[in-house]
Design an enzyme around this catalytic site. Structure first.
Site, PDB file in Angstrom:
ATOM      1  N   THR A 158       0.820  -1.209   0.000  1.00 58.02           N
ATOM      2  CA  THR A 158       0.000   0.000   0.000  1.00 58.02           C
ATOM      3  C   THR A 158       0.862   1.270   0.000  1.00 58.02           C
ATOM      4  O   THR A 158       1.969   1.278   0.505  1.00 58.02           O
ATOM      5  CB  THR A 158      -0.941  -0.005   1.235  1.00 58.02           C
ATOM      6  N   GLY A 188      -9.772  -4.862   1.253  1.00 58.56           N
ATOM      7  CA  GLY A 188      -9.223  -4.649   2.591  1.00 58.56           C
ATOM      8  C   GLY A 188      -9.646  -3.316   3.166  1.00 58.56           C
ATOM      9  O   GLY A 188     -10.755  -2.826   2.937  1.00 58.56           O
ATOM     10  N   ASP A 189      -8.738  -2.707   3.906  1.00 55.57           N
ATOM     11  CA  ASP A 189      -9.041  -1.467   4.633  1.00 55.57           C
ATOM     12  C   ASP A 189      -8.940  -0.212   3.784  1.00 55.57           C
ATOM     13  O   ASP A 189      -9.523   0.827   4.119  1.00 55.57           O
ATOM     14  CB  ASP A 189      -8.058  -1.319   5.792  1.00 55.57           C
ATOM     15  N   GLY A 210      -0.922  -2.039   5.753  1.00 55.02           N
ATOM     16  CA  GLY A 210      -0.721  -3.288   6.482  1.00 55.02           C
ATOM     17  C   GLY A 210      -1.863  -4.266   6.282  1.00 55.02           C
ATOM     18  O   GLY A 210      -2.597  -4.187   5.297  1.00 55.02           O
ATOM     19  N   GLY A 212      -5.108  -5.606   6.113  1.00 52.77           N
ATOM     20  CA  GLY A 212      -6.436  -5.010   6.108  1.00 52.77           C
ATOM     21  C   GLY A 212      -7.384  -5.665   7.092  1.00 52.77           C
ATOM     22  O   GLY A 212      -8.179  -5.001   7.763  1.00 52.77           O
TER      23      GLY A 212
HETATM   24  N1  ASP Z   1      -3.901  -2.700   3.484  1.00 52.55           N
HETATM   25  C1  ASP Z   1      -4.114  -3.281   2.200  1.00 52.55           C
HETATM   26  C2  ASP Z   1      -5.134  -4.331   2.217  1.00 52.55           C
HETATM   27  O1  ASP Z   1      -5.300  -4.998   3.204  1.00 52.55           O
HETATM   28  C3  ASP Z   1      -2.893  -3.830   1.549  1.00 52.55           C
HETATM   29  C4  ASP Z   1      -2.108  -4.664   2.417  1.00 52.55           C
HETATM   30  O2  ASP Z   1      -1.562  -4.117   3.313  1.00 52.55           O
HETATM   31  O3  ASP Z   1      -1.964  -5.835   2.182  1.00 52.55           O
HETATM   32  O4  ASP Z   1      -5.763  -4.496   1.202  1.00 52.55           O
END
Ligand code: ASP
Length: 307
Positions: A158, A188-189, A210, A212
């Site tokens: 990200t 995700g988040d 991070g 999600g």
């Molecule tokens: N935060 C993002 C998600 O969870 C990308 C990652 O950190 O893996 O989609």
């Protein structure tokens, strides 16, 4: 108001041979955003400019170079939030859009404000935003890794940016390719206000990175902003937010935080997180490859970086 911009290139392990690329990418992004701010441009334009640079750089898991899902395709999520009106816009699980953050920015003016998959792609088309064949977002390195089935350990997750402009407006933006091998349609988040980002002119702006699935239940970005509301310095508020995630749900994450006075902070519990920032009074942008753990902020403070 003194403008400030902070970018991150994701919280995760960064291999030694990828450090320079992470550093250069974050530096280029912060410079692009700073060009906007120092000419009196608005924070939203600065955040978009900075994130577009990161989305074009295959070093980072966003736009071109995004990690691939279990079907061998790139699906991206992005969001932007403006602290002056609490306006926000987001896209999730979209394909074939060159700059997802630009779509998120455009959606802020519209309603509905979260569009997924084909709806997000159609919105981009209807508003003249740059489309591309979905394969164009697959970098050769990602394709090779996906084909070989070797698990990638050193890709930062990200990208994100927070900015404060001369008018005192705060904006946050975040963009991602999601998690490696995620099933099609997993979100995700990043696209979720309060989780992947938050901005409120009364308090501050935050962008997270991070896991999600761990970030969402602790509403990480809003948790960091709540620390500002309680009177904490952004450095302390960022650290407390990450501590909360670790205590409650485990997982790896990081965040950058900027308050309405232009003070900055960040924290992460991964081994690295690339960060760069710039403000008036600094001779040049400051960048870290991320191997410096949070204690490095003391060194930065003594060099005049944190205030
Ligand atoms: N935060 C993002 C998600 O969870 C990308 C990652 O950190 O893996 O989609």
């Amino acid at each position: 108001m003194k403008p400030v911009i902070v970018v991150h290139g994701g919280a995760k392990d960064i291999a030694v041979d990828k450090m320079a690329a992470n550093q250069a990418g974050c530096l280029a992004a912060v410079e692009a955003g700073w060009q906007v701010l120092r000419q009196g441009g608005c924070a939203a334009a600065a955040v978009e400019a900075a994130i577009c640079v990161l989305e074009s750089d295959q070093t980072f898991n966003s736009g071109f170079g995004s990690t691939m899902n279990s079907d061998g395709e790139v699906e991206v999520d992005a969001a932007m939030m403006a602290g002056v009106t609490l306006a926000w816009g987001a896209v999730a699980a979209v394909q074939g859009v060159r700059h997802p953050i630009s779509v998120a920015h455009k959606i802020m003016e519209d309603k509905p404000r979260l569009l997924v998959a084909k709806s997000g792609e159609r919105f981009a088309l209807e508003h003249g935003l740059e489309l591309c064949p979905k394969e164009d977002l697959v970098s050769p390195e990602q394709y090779q890794e996906w084909k070989s089935g070797v698990e990638v350990v050193d890709r930062p997750n990200t990208v994100g940016c927070v900015a404060l402009d001369v008018n005192g407006n705060l904006v946050a933006g975040t963009s991602t390719g999601g998690t490696t091998g995620q099933p099609q349609g997993r979100v995700g988040d990043t696209a979720l206000v309060g989780c992947g980002l938050y901005a409120d002119n009364r308090l501050g702006a935050c962008s997270t990175t991070g896991d999600g699935e761990s970030i969402i239940p602790v509403v990480l970005a809003k948790t960091a902003i709540d620390g500002l509301a309680a009177g904490s310095h952004p450095q302390q508020a960022a650290q407390q937010a990450i501590d909360t995630l670790v205590e409650r749900v485990e997982g790896e994450a990081g965040c950058i935080l900027l308050d309405r006075q232009g003070r900055i902070g960040w924290a992460y519990n991964s081994s690295a997180m690339a960060i760069a920032y710039m403000t008036d009074g600094l001779p040049a942008p400051v960048v870290f490859t991320g191997q410096e753990q949070p204690q490095s902020t003391a060194a930065i403070a003594s060099s005049g970086g944190l205030h």
